[in-house]
Design a protein around this motif. Sequence first.
Motif, PDB file in Angstrom:
ATOM      1  N   LEU A  66       0.843  -1.196   0.000  1.00  9.59           N
ATOM      2  CA  LEU A  66       0.000   0.000   0.000  1.00  9.59           C
ATOM      3  C   LEU A  66       0.879   1.247   0.000  1.00  9.59           C
ATOM      4  O   LEU A  66       1.715   1.436   0.888  1.00  9.59           O
ATOM      5  N   VAL A  67       0.698   2.105  -0.996  1.00  8.03           N
ATOM      6  CA  VAL A  67       1.543   3.280  -1.182  1.00  8.03           C
ATOM      7  C   VAL A  67       0.676   4.471  -1.588  1.00  8.03           C
ATOM      8  O   VAL A  67      -0.506   4.329  -1.901  1.00  8.03           O
ATOM      9  N   ASP A  68       1.292   5.640  -1.575  1.00  2.72           N
ATOM     10  CA  ASP A  68       0.656   6.835  -2.118  1.00  2.72           C
ATOM     11  C   ASP A  68       1.056   6.972  -3.585  1.00  2.72           C
ATOM     12  O   ASP A  68       2.250   6.952  -3.905  1.00  2.72           O
ATOM     13  N   ILE A  69       0.073   7.085  -4.463  1.00  2.00           N
ATOM     14  CA  ILE A  69       0.354   7.267  -5.890  1.00  2.00           C
ATOM     15  C   ILE A  69       0.089   8.732  -6.244  1.00  2.00           C
ATOM     16  O   ILE A  69      -1.028   9.224  -6.071  1.00  2.00           O
ATOM     17  N   PRO A  70       1.104   9.442  -6.695  1.00  2.00           N
ATOM     18  CA  PRO A  70       0.940  10.859  -7.020  1.00  2.00           C
ATOM     19  C   PRO A  70       0.139  11.035  -8.304  1.00  2.00           C
ATOM     20  O   PRO A  70      -0.212  10.045  -8.969  1.00  2.00           O
ATOM     21  N   PRO A  71      -0.164  12.286  -8.691  1.00  2.00           N
ATOM     22  CA  PRO A  71      -0.846  12.492  -9.969  1.00  2.00           C
ATOM     23  C   PRO A  71      -0.069  11.875 -11.129  1.00  2.00           C
ATOM     24  O   PRO A  71       1.158  11.973 -11.195  1.00  2.00           O
ATOM     25  N   CYS A  72      -0.785  11.218 -12.041  1.00  2.00           N
ATOM     26  CA  CYS A  72      -0.163  10.563 -13.195  1.00  2.00           C
ATOM     27  C   CYS A  72      -0.901  10.966 -14.469  1.00  2.00           C
ATOM     28  O   CYS A  72      -2.113  11.202 -14.459  1.00  2.00           O
ATOM     29  N   ARG A  73      -0.163  10.987 -15.561  1.00  2.00           N
ATOM     30  CA  ARG A  73      -0.708  11.444 -16.832  1.00  2.00           C
ATOM     31  C   ARG A  73      -1.497  10.327 -17.514  1.00  2.00           C
ATOM     32  O   ARG A  73      -1.034   9.181 -17.593  1.00  2.00           O
ATOM     33  N   LEU A  74      -2.674  10.670 -18.010  1.00  2.00           N
ATOM     34  CA  LEU A  74      -3.513   9.748 -18.770  1.00  2.00           C
ATOM     35  C   LEU A  74      -3.230   9.898 -20.267  1.00  2.00           C
ATOM     36  O   LEU A  74      -2.643  10.900 -20.694  1.00  2.00           O
ATOM     37  N   PRO A  75      -3.646   8.930 -21.079  1.00  2.00           N
ATOM     38  CA  PRO A  75      -3.389   9.022 -22.524  1.00  2.00           C
ATOM     39  C   PRO A  75      -3.959  10.276 -23.182  1.00  2.00           C
ATOM     40  O   PRO A  75      -3.413  10.742 -24.184  1.00  2.00           O
ATOM     41  N   ASP A  76      -5.026  10.840 -22.619  1.00  2.00           N
ATOM     42  CA  ASP A  76      -5.597  12.039 -23.231  1.00  2.00           C
ATOM     43  C   ASP A  76      -4.907  13.325 -22.793  1.00  2.00           C
ATOM     44  O   ASP A  76      -5.319  14.428 -23.166  1.00  2.00           O
ATOM     45  N   GLY A  77      -3.847  13.214 -21.987  1.00  2.00           N
ATOM     46  CA  GLY A  77      -3.093  14.383 -21.550  1.00  2.00           C
ATOM     47  C   GLY A  77      -3.515  14.932 -20.216  1.00  2.00           C
ATOM     48  O   GLY A  77      -2.810  15.786 -19.653  1.00  2.00           O
ATOM     49  N   SER A  78      -4.630  14.497 -19.660  1.00  2.00           N
ATOM     50  CA  SER A  78      -5.053  14.954 -18.339  1.00  2.00           C
ATOM     51  C   SER A  78      -4.293  14.183 -17.258  1.00  2.00           C
ATOM     52  O   SER A  78      -3.643  13.173 -17.545  1.00  2.00           O
TER      53      SER A  78
END
Length: 502
Positions: A127-139
Amino acid sequence: MTGGSRSTHAHRSGTPGTARKRGRAGRLLVTALALLVLATGGFGWVYLKLNGDISTFGADGLSDDRPPASVRGQNVLVIGSDARTGGNSDLGGGDKDDIGRSDTAFLLHVYADQRHAVAVSFPRDSLVDIPPCRLPDGSWTPARSGAMFNSAFSVGQTAEGNPACTQNTVEKLTGLRVDHTVVVDFKGFAALTDVVDGVRVCLPHDVYQKDLNPKRASRGERIFAKGEQTVSGQKALDYVRLRHGIGDGSDIGRIKRQQAFVAGLLKKVKSDGLTPTRLLPLANAATESLTVDPGLGSADKLVSFAMSLKDVDLHDTKFVTVPWRYQGARVAIVEPEADALWSALRADRTLDGQNASGHPANGGSGGTGATPTAGDSASPVSGAGIAVAVYNGTRTRGLAARAAERLRSEGFTVTATATASTQDHTATVIEYGPGQKERAGTVARFFASAELRPVSVPGISVVLGRTYADHPSATPAAPSATVPARDTRSADDDPCSDLSYG
């Protein structure tokens, strides 16, 4: 036609002697070039082929908030993908249209002296913290707390996976900058083991088809015999993916065998000789199913990086799993032990406390110490600027007040003292909100064996347990020269040793 006419005119305009000299020079040049092509054509073809086969993932998915680059060692994130595309389903089963997942992952830290290395494995269900990550649509996704580690690779639900998101997660977890990331799929792994003519492994007992596929109705045929054996291709893949039927059947136990396998692979490559001649076939086998960051996106960079490891000693190549404990069906990362590990790597300090930075520590002439750096566990403890609430999770009267008084004397700001909602806590738990992990680690230094637990609400809270009531010293944990890492393995260890839990 124009070229032929120009050549004829040039021949006629010179003297006969000059023409003969030019003819001999031309023939010598052609001969030399022919010999050069014959001598190097194989390598040239391989390099061109490698460069054509190497796939890279976009750097636009990496976070803008990254740890500073290290001036010492380098960190390489290795991800084993279970993507079924491109023929991988023939080796690993499953749906060829399924999304890519990270089946295994470890961070390889190569020390600055280029003689030591350590690979830290991450359990896929930790169990970890996942930061913001980029989606294929750029968001970009919102940050998540308490998510499974391997879910980072699946962000975006694409067949090729999201290595940039996994890299962002590792950087946030460790505070270490990842210099390079490499993703290997089933085909690449199988091909790599074939080209080295197999890897020596060991099984604690016979293994059957049902152990590899627990959905089978019957035990099936024996696929591995007990003891040492050499495996390659599909058999090697089955070995590293095998989980059920050995020990407690956990992913942690499988990590032990994966570490033993990588150790055996390194031992085989080193024994064959780490030279460009030997490395090129290895690279050729791997790159067809390899995805790397742009910094490793060429054959010469890949081979150059591999050659930089040639002096790393097998005994000084260690394998360890991030400090962990079970939390229900999942795995929790144990603090402050994990932070001590990351601090040691930042300082280029080995697991046994040696200075492997390639430079004398503290201005001395060598030694085994390491200069403390910002965030290092050896730095002085100060609570200045850290606010914390203290709750008594036991039936010992006045415990929260005593702990609060001690924390205030060390510079902490105590915002509240009260009785916890339940008084049956065995261990002390330190809960911290978003962005408070480092400060919570400082608080944990005052409570032996405290567990750090991320929560969604802001701030830091200490829930005192029986362990603190029995030993209420609240003295900051003395920094140790060694890193608290269990089940450490060296690349030259017996392949039959320490292969599973249970």
